[in-house]
Structure formats: structure tokens, C-alpha cells
Design a protein around this motif. Structure first.
Motif, short mmCIF file in Angstrom:
data_model
loop_
_atom_site.label_atom_id
_atom_site.label_comp_id
_atom_site.label_asym_id
_atom_site.label_seq_id
_atom_site.Cartn_x
_atom_site.Cartn_y
_atom_site.Cartn_z
N ALA A 67 47.14 16.49 38.89
CA ALA A 67 48.59 16.69 38.81
C ALA A 67 48.97 18.13 38.50
O ALA A 67 50.03 18.60 38.89
N LEU A 68 48.09 18.85 37.80
CA LEU A 68 48.42 20.23 37.42
C LEU A 68 47.99 21.24 38.49
O LEU A 68 48.25 22.43 38.37
N ALA A 69 47.32 20.76 39.52
CA ALA A 69 47.05 21.54 40.74
C ALA A 69 46.45 22.91 40.47
O ALA A 69 46.77 23.89 41.13
N GLY A 70 45.55 22.99 39.51
CA GLY A 70 44.81 24.24 39.30
C GLY A 70 45.49 25.26 38.42
O GLY A 70 44.96 26.36 38.24
N ARG A 71 46.66 24.97 37.84
CA ARG A 71 47.29 25.79 36.81
C ARG A 71 47.48 27.24 37.22
O ARG A 71 47.34 28.15 36.40
N ASP A 72 47.82 27.49 38.46
CA ASP A 72 48.13 28.86 38.88
C ASP A 72 49.28 29.38 38.03
O ASP A 72 50.26 28.66 37.79
N ASN A 73 49.18 30.61 37.55
CA ASN A 73 50.24 31.11 36.67
C ASN A 73 51.55 31.21 37.44
O ASN A 73 51.61 31.65 38.58
N GLY A 74 52.63 30.76 36.80
CA GLY A 74 53.93 30.73 37.43
C GLY A 74 54.21 29.47 38.22
O GLY A 74 55.33 29.29 38.69
N SER A 75 53.23 28.58 38.36
CA SER A 75 53.41 27.34 39.13
C SER A 75 53.88 26.23 38.20
O SER A 75 53.75 26.31 36.98
N PRO A 76 54.41 25.14 38.77
CA PRO A 76 54.75 23.99 37.93
C PRO A 76 53.55 23.46 37.14
O PRO A 76 53.69 23.02 36.00
N GLY A 77 52.37 23.50 37.74
CA GLY A 77 51.17 23.06 37.02
C GLY A 77 50.88 23.95 35.83
O GLY A 77 50.48 23.47 34.76
N GLY A 78 51.06 25.25 35.99
CA GLY A 78 50.87 26.17 34.88
C GLY A 78 51.89 25.92 33.78
O GLY A 78 51.57 25.96 32.58
N GLN A 79 53.12 25.65 34.16
CA GLN A 79 54.17 25.35 33.18
C GLN A 79 53.84 24.06 32.42
O GLN A 79 54.04 23.98 31.19
#
Length: 425
Positions: A67-79
Motif C-alpha cells: 500500500a505504501l508503494a515504496g515510500r518515494d519521498n513526496g509520494s502518498p506512500g511516503g506521507q
């Protein structure tokens, strides 16, 4: 990534890409967030899990979940990752240490998470030991999620467990928990890297930062079937070296190693994680890692590939180092003299012996064929320097660095760095 950059990424504890020199952080224009193809859910947390091993697994599976899709900074997953971490820190009793009374320090893209454990000694509570781990990863590439379980959900999980222990029983000095964002390319070692941004614009006086303990890649193995030790690097940067006196744990051997053995690349020194900016500012630095597994920066870096008993053992190791630094009678001080020691040769010899399959060890396939003769010669030389029981000379230290670089390069998959190229180092 180009072949030259792949060579630079081939180190035991490599975390990212090529260094462009010491990063100074001038004002940076804000950049719009990167698009994410997978929307992130409402943030959740593992703060309610009271069993420490279960909490470690919960944090890794949450942060590296699909669900966090790799936590790219600035992405919803990162948030969502950031919100989950903040929820955990609040539940563990840490104090906000970001901007404007919050737990966050905004970046051009993304945000650092900063929290404080006040020290119990009023005379030393104004000094802070930084406990750092980056929480971002690579996100999605061509529709494929890079989950980043080892890199670096593992480090964040261990840091959160250590923070929970410290908050329950604070040391003399204060501890700053730093969940850095934007550690991965393209921000790596640029002014927009989360740790560099923090050091350029610290949320507490920079002179209060007395040491850093940086965690990156904490749950993997250098090759399948090998129980990779936890390498604690950088003790040589302290004028009075931190010596927690830890005994080996069968789940996780601990080995001290000189940072030069992983950072002295042919083109110049390069730090591979968030300790880089601290080191450049002569803030004593420890870098803790089990090294670069075959899943590094691959879609296969998923929660099921980690050794969770190792993660649990690592919590005690990291806690012990942070407490030693935070309880030292005198402020930790930078050591300008950082010679290699015979013990560094012994650590290299142990790694080479395991890779060659000595003593019944399951060796690495990368140390067969053309590489075997060179590795055997390197092992003999490392053992000789270890047995000398004296500090290596300058020439011998350079020789040890070359032995280390060859070993690390060989551990990179052949499609990244051919064996023949490694043997030229």
C-alpha cells in the motif's frame, strides 16, 4: 545506473549512488511531489504492539507493504509512512523536535521526522546523540514497486524499538530520533537529501549534536546461507572510543570495522548513508549495517527476505552504543587520527574465509572460478596483517583497503560488475 556508479555501489554497506563531493545546502526551490500510481491508505501504526519482536516485524511489513508503494519521498506512500512513524513516536512518549513545534521538518519534497528524548542529567541534557535511519525508498519504476524492506524499513524498525527503550529509561544526554527522508537517488548526497537539509538548517543548535548513530540495511545477508555480522563502523572517529563490551549473540555476531574499508573508493572517499554530512562536519559518527544483500535496490527487497531474529538482536546492540555515547562523562569528541588496526585485518579475513567456504561455511558463488585464487591470496595477506598484532603501516592500510574493495566488488552480482573488473581493483 551506469557501470561506474554500480562499482561505487558495490560496497558492503552501500546505500545509494555516487557522491558529488561534500554537500552544502543553499536555499533550494520547492519541487512538486512525484506522482504515485498506487494511492496510499490512511496512516496506521504499530505503536500498540507491545511485544518487541512482533513490533519489529509489524513496522517492516507496514513500511514495506504494497500500500505504501515504496515510500518515494513526496509520494502518498511516503506521507503515510511519515504519519505512521510520528504516531509511533507519540505513543512511545517522544517529544516533537521538528519545525514549529511539530515532528516534521519539510523538505523541498517530503519531510524529515524529528523527535527528542530529553536527557536525565540537566548538565548534559543540552547535548544530543542522534539516532538516524532514513525511511524513504525508491517507489515505483515502470509500474514495479520497490518495497525497501531492508533498505531501510529494517533500520527504521530497529531505531523505533531503541527509541521506545530509551524513552522508558532516558540516558544522561538527550537523544534525537531522526527519520530522514530523501536519502535515495536523485537526492542522495545533494543539498535536498534529508540529512544534509537538516544539518544546513538544524531544528536545534548544531553545536548540541555530539554524535550520530546511523542505521541502514539491518536485516539481510551478504549472500544466501551466510549469517552476516552486524558491522559497527566509525569507532575510530571518537577521541574516546565507545566500547559497550557486547558479547557475541548467536543470532547476530557484531564486528567493529573501520569506515575506510568501505568508503575509500578509487576516486576518493564516499560515505554511503546519512552519516555522510555528520562526518564531513567532524561530528563523531557510527554507521551500523549488516551490508548490501543481493536484494539491494531490487523489487525482491520484501519483508519475507529479512531475518527478524537478527533485527531483534540488533536492538540491544544499537541501544548499548547509544547509551554509551549518551552517558559518557565527557562530551564525545572527534578524533583527527583514525588509523586502521590489526583488528580490521581480522574482520576482513573472517569475511573472506566465509566467502571462500572455509570451515564448513556456505561460501559465496561469487568467490569461485577466476576470483578464487585472488581471494585466497587476499585472505592469506589479511591473516598475516591480523597476526602481526600492531597497527598496519600506511602502505599496509592501503593494501587492506584494496583487499576490502575487491571483496565487496565480487559480492556484487555479475550483471552489475564482472569478476574481471573487480580483480583489477
Amino acid at each position: 545506473m551506469s557501470p561506474r556508479r554500480l562499482l561505487l555501489a558495490a560496497c558492503l554497506v552501500s546505500a545509494c549512488g555516487e557522491r558529488a563531493g561534500p554537500a552544502q545546502a543553499p536555499p533550494v526551490a520547492a519541487t512538486p511531489p512525484r506522482p504515485a500510481t498506487t494511492p496510499a491508505p490512511a496512516p496506521t501504526s504499530c505503536a500498540g504492539e507491545t511485544d518487541e519482536p512482533a513490533a519489529l516485524r509489524c513496522w517492516v511489513e507496514l513500511l514495506a507493504g504494497p500500500a505504501l508503494a515504496g515510500r518515494d519521498n513526496g509520494s502518498p506512500g511516503g506521507q503515510a509512512a511519515r504519519a505512521a512513524i510520528i504516531t509511533g513516536l507519540q505513543a512511545y512518549g517522544l517529544h516533537p523536535a521538528g519545525e514549529t513545534g511539530t515532528f516534521e521538518q519539510p523538505l523541498p519534497r517530503g519531510a524529515n521526522v524529528l523527535a527528542r528524548i530529553p536527557g536525565r542529567d540537566p548538565a548534559r541534557a543540552g547535548e544530543h546523540v542522534v539516532l538516524a535511519a532514513h525511511y524513504d525508498h525508491l517507489g515505483e519504476h515502470d509500474g514495479v514497486v520497490h518495497a525497501g524492506a531492508d533498505d531501510n524499513a529494517s533500520g527504521v524498525a530497529v531505531a523505533l524499538a531503541v527509541a521506545r527503550r530509551l524513552a522508558a529509561d532516558p540516558p544522561a544526554r538527550s537523544v534525537l530520533f531522526a527519520g530522514f527522508d530523501a536519502e535515495e537517488p536523485p537526492d542522495y548526497l545533494t543539498p535536498t537529501m534529508g540529512s544534509n537539509h537538516f544539518l544546513a538548517r538544524p531544528t536545534l543548535p548544531r553545536e548540541q549534536l555530539v554524535a550520530v548513530v546511523c542505521l541502514d540495511l539491518m536485516g539481510g545477508d551478504l549472500w544466501p546461507g551466510h549469517r552476516t555480522p552486524l558491522y559497527v563502523m566509525g569507532r575510530e572517529t571518537f577521541a574516546v572510543r565507545p566500547e559497550p563490551g557486547l558479547a557475541d549473540d548467536p543470532r547476530l555476531p557484531v564486528r567493529a570495522m573501520h569506515l575506510r574499508l568501505v568508503e575509500d573508493l578509487p576516486h576518493g572517499r564516499q560515505a554511503f548513508s546519512d552519516h555522510a554530512g555528520f562526518f564531513a562536519r567532524e561530528i563523531p559518527s557510527l554507521f551500523v549495517s549488516t551490508g548490501r544483500s543481493p536484494h539491494y535496490h531490487q523489487p525482491t527487497d520484501t519483508p519475507d527476505t529479512l531475518a527478524y531474529d537478527k533485527l531483534h538482536a540488533a536492538v540491544a546492540v544499537v541501544e548499548a552504543h547509544v547509551r554509551v555515547l549518551a552517558d559518557m562523562p565527557d562530551r564525545p569528541a572527534w578524533s583527527s587520527s583514525q588509523p586502521l588496526a590489526a583488528a580490521d585485518a581480522a574482520v576482513l579475513a573472517e569475511l573472506l574465509a566465509a566467502a571462500l567456504g572455509e570451515g564448513g561455511a556456505r561460501g559465496s558463488a561469487e568467490f569461485g572460478g577466476l576470483a578464487r585464487g585472488r581471494a585466497e591470496a587476499d585472505l592469506a595477506r589479511a591473516r598475516a596483517l591480523a597476526a602481526a598484532d600492531r597497527p598496519p603501516t600506511a602502505d599496509e592500510a592501503r593494501e587492506l583497503v584494496r583487499i576490502s574493495l575487491r571483496a565487496q566488488c565480487l559480492l556484487a552480482p555479475d550483471h552489475e560488475m564482472p569478476t574481471a573488473a573487480c580483480l583489477l581493483l
